[in-house]
Scaffold this active site. Structure first.
Site, PDB file in Angstrom:
ATOM      1  N   LYS A  66      -0.214  42.588   7.140  1.00 48.11           N
ATOM      2  CA  LYS A  66       1.284  42.816   5.901  1.00 48.11           C
ATOM      3  C   LYS A  66       0.876  44.646   5.667  1.00 48.11           C
ATOM      4  CE  LYS A  66       0.325  38.180   4.232  1.00 48.11           C
ATOM      5  NZ  LYS A  66      -0.067  37.257   3.270  1.00 48.11           N
ATOM      6  N   ASP A 103       5.076  36.811  -0.949  1.00 47.10           N
ATOM      7  CA  ASP A 103       4.104  35.131  -1.083  1.00 47.10           C
ATOM      8  C   ASP A 103       3.716  36.065  -3.013  1.00 47.10           C
ATOM      9  OD1 ASP A 103       2.667  34.695   0.952  1.00 47.10           O
ATOM     10  OD2 ASP A 103       1.946  36.903   1.497  1.00 47.10           O
ATOM     11  N   GLY A 138      -8.321  39.569  -0.684  1.00 43.00           N
ATOM     12  CA  GLY A 138      -7.284  40.756  -0.152  1.00 43.00           C
ATOM     13  C   GLY A 138      -5.694  40.758  -0.337  1.00 43.00           C
ATOM     14  N   GLY A 139      -5.332  40.926   0.427  1.00 44.56           N
ATOM     15  CA  GLY A 139      -3.161  40.227   0.799  1.00 44.56           C
ATOM     16  C   GLY A 139      -3.269  39.527  -0.962  1.00 44.56           C
ATOM     17  N   ALA A 140      -3.034  38.763  -0.455  1.00 44.78           N
ATOM     18  CA  ALA A 140      -2.930  37.139  -1.500  1.00 44.78           C
ATOM     19  C   ALA A 140      -3.456  36.515  -2.469  1.00 44.78           C
ATOM     20  CB  ALA A 140      -3.702  35.790  -0.520  1.00 44.78           C
ATOM     21  N   ARG A 161     -16.806  38.000  -2.699  1.00 48.93           N
ATOM     22  CA  ARG A 161     -18.735  37.992  -2.081  1.00 48.93           C
ATOM     23  C   ARG A 161     -18.817  39.282  -2.777  1.00 48.93           C
ATOM     24  NH1 ARG A 161     -20.098  33.509  -3.371  1.00 48.93           N
ATOM     25  NH2 ARG A 161     -18.990  31.661  -2.148  1.00 48.93           N
ATOM     26  N   GLY A 237      -1.364  24.623  -1.543  1.00 51.30           N
ATOM     27  CA  GLY A 237      -0.522  25.458  -1.924  1.00 51.30           C
ATOM     28  C   GLY A 237       0.713  25.072  -0.969  1.00 51.30           C
TER      29      GLY A 237
END
Length: 430
Positions: A66, A103, A138-140, A161, A237
């Protein structure tokens, strides 16, 4: 085949990533009109040559490319510029590449429906100025956070984390959070029903309105199941997957599509992929009904007792007689774990599946649970050591409340396997 030679096999549209596995995207895009749609796995060194020289019109992009998609595009949407990541690329008429992050658009659609239908208001009415916990970095997670902040006016807190905001004492530091969104892959098939956040943490957030999980397989992730047990509105989702695909397809086809398609495609996918799980007393006819139902629906059939017998080399009755009921129940739970997370099956369970509470999540996560209800005077105890030892009436008195609490629907036996199967099919609208 060289890096510049990989292609979509003649398809104009497709999905690229490094390891794709099974994807529902081709089926969704066929329904939307952006087909043929192909899947293509690329190594990192193959991405730029393919994007620059490949014969494609529209692409979806997934992990880990991405960032590359955003970097290599000629034109970027505001969302892509802000996030530095794109999941949709379109080759425009002049040959340049446009990058979009659908997204963001897909999550916004899911959030809007969830708030209006489950929480009774718009996202801004419910979330403006309030904290929303986004699990992942992350990207999401960045796309979800961007949507929450720009569309709902929420204060998105990314929890991870390794980031500055960790999972420790989350309920103390963010006890006023109004929404939890999982944007990690934790709980995705086949590692299901795992959850990134335990039920106790959700229970300790007094201001929590609901839970969303962008994982779409299984239908009910571990996080969604935990929320359900607490009575919290929750959704995974699948709608986001379909909604982001619709927005991508609009760009691919250069035309507007009706948003009503999203709900229709979602329902069709659920009808195809939800397991039908049959429970009930020993001898109720679950196996014969299941076989006939699988034939009617053109689906694979699994009888958990048969699966255990095949894998262990012994019939369940022999295992119970030789090693005791508990030894058999352990094997039964493992079989429920293996098959409960899969999709599109008809599953017949042994009569005692309900005696272990953990089996409910394993079967409910991706299935509709159907109670096959046969009158006690029509049940036989032949070849059933537990029915013989305890008596059918006593066994039924113990298990009946569990069957009823597990069942999404109940089918009264019609007198034949074919009649029972037809009744299940009609009741579920399959």
């Amino acid at each position: 085949m060289g890096a510049g030679e990989k292609n979509l096999g003649g398809a104009a549209f497709g999905l690229i990533g490094r390891r794709l596995g099974h994807s529902w995207s081709p089926l969704i895009h066929e329904s939307l009109g952006s087909a043929p749609y192909a899947l293509l796995e690329l190594e990192p060194e193959e991405v730029e040559p393919f994007l620059r020289g490949g014969a494609w019109r529209g692409l979806n992009v997934t992990i880990p490319y991405k960032l590359d998609a955003a970097r290599l595009a000629d034109v970027r949407s505001d969302a892509v510029s802000a996030l530095g990541a794109a999941n949709t690329l379109v080759r425009r008429v002049d040959g340049t590449i446009l990058a979009e992050n659908t997204d963001v658009l897909g999550f916004t659609w899911l959030l809007t429906r969830f708030c209006r239908e489950r929480l009774g208001g718009s996202p801004r009415e419910l979330l403006e100025g309030r904290e929303a916990l986004v699990l992942g970095s992350g990207g999401a997670a960045r796309a979800v956070s961007y949507a929450l902040e720009t569309y709902a006016g929420a204060s998105a807190v990314m929890v991870s984390r390794s980031g500055p905001e960790g999972y420790e004492d989350l309920e103390r530091r963010h006890r006023d959070a109004a929404l939890v969104v999982n944007a990690t892959p934790v709980g995705m098939y086949p590692a299901c029903p795992a959850t990134p956040l335990e039920q106790g943490v959700l229970a300790a957030l007094p201001g929590l309105l609901g839970v969303l999980d962008i994982v779409y397989n299984p239908r009910r992730t571990g996080l969604v199941l935990a929320a359900e047990r607490l009575g919290l509105p929750a959704e995974s989702g699948l709608a986001m997957l379909v909604a982001q695909a619709l927005h991508a397809s609009e760009l691919f086809q250069r035309r507007d599509l009706d948003d009503a398609l999203i709900g229709g495609i979602e329902r069709d996918l659920l009808a195809r992929t939800d397991n039908v799980v049959l429970i009930g007393m020993p001898g109720a006819g679950k196996t014969s009904c299941g076989r006939e139902l699988a034939r009617l629906l053109h689906r694979p059939f699994v009888d958990l007792d048969d699966a255990i017998a095949l894998e262990s080399g012994r019939e369940p009755s022999r295992i119970i007689t030789e090693e005791g009921e508990e030894a058999f129940r352990r094997l039964e739970t493992e079989a429920a774990r293996r098959y409960g997370g899969r999709s599109g099956l008809v599953v017949a369970c042994g009569g005692g599946i309900v005696t272990r509470a953990e089996n409910y999540d394993l079967l409910h996560q991706n299935g509709t649970v159907v109670l096959i209800d046969r009158p006690l005077d029509q049940l036989s105890s032949d070849g059933r050591p537990l029915s013989q030892a305890q008596g059918i009436e006593r066994l039924a008195a113990q298990r009946r409340p569990l069957y009823e609490s597990w069942a999404d629907v109940t089918v009264r036996c019609t007198g034949s396997a074919s009649g029972d199967a037809a009744a299940v099919r009609d009741l579920l609208g399959l």
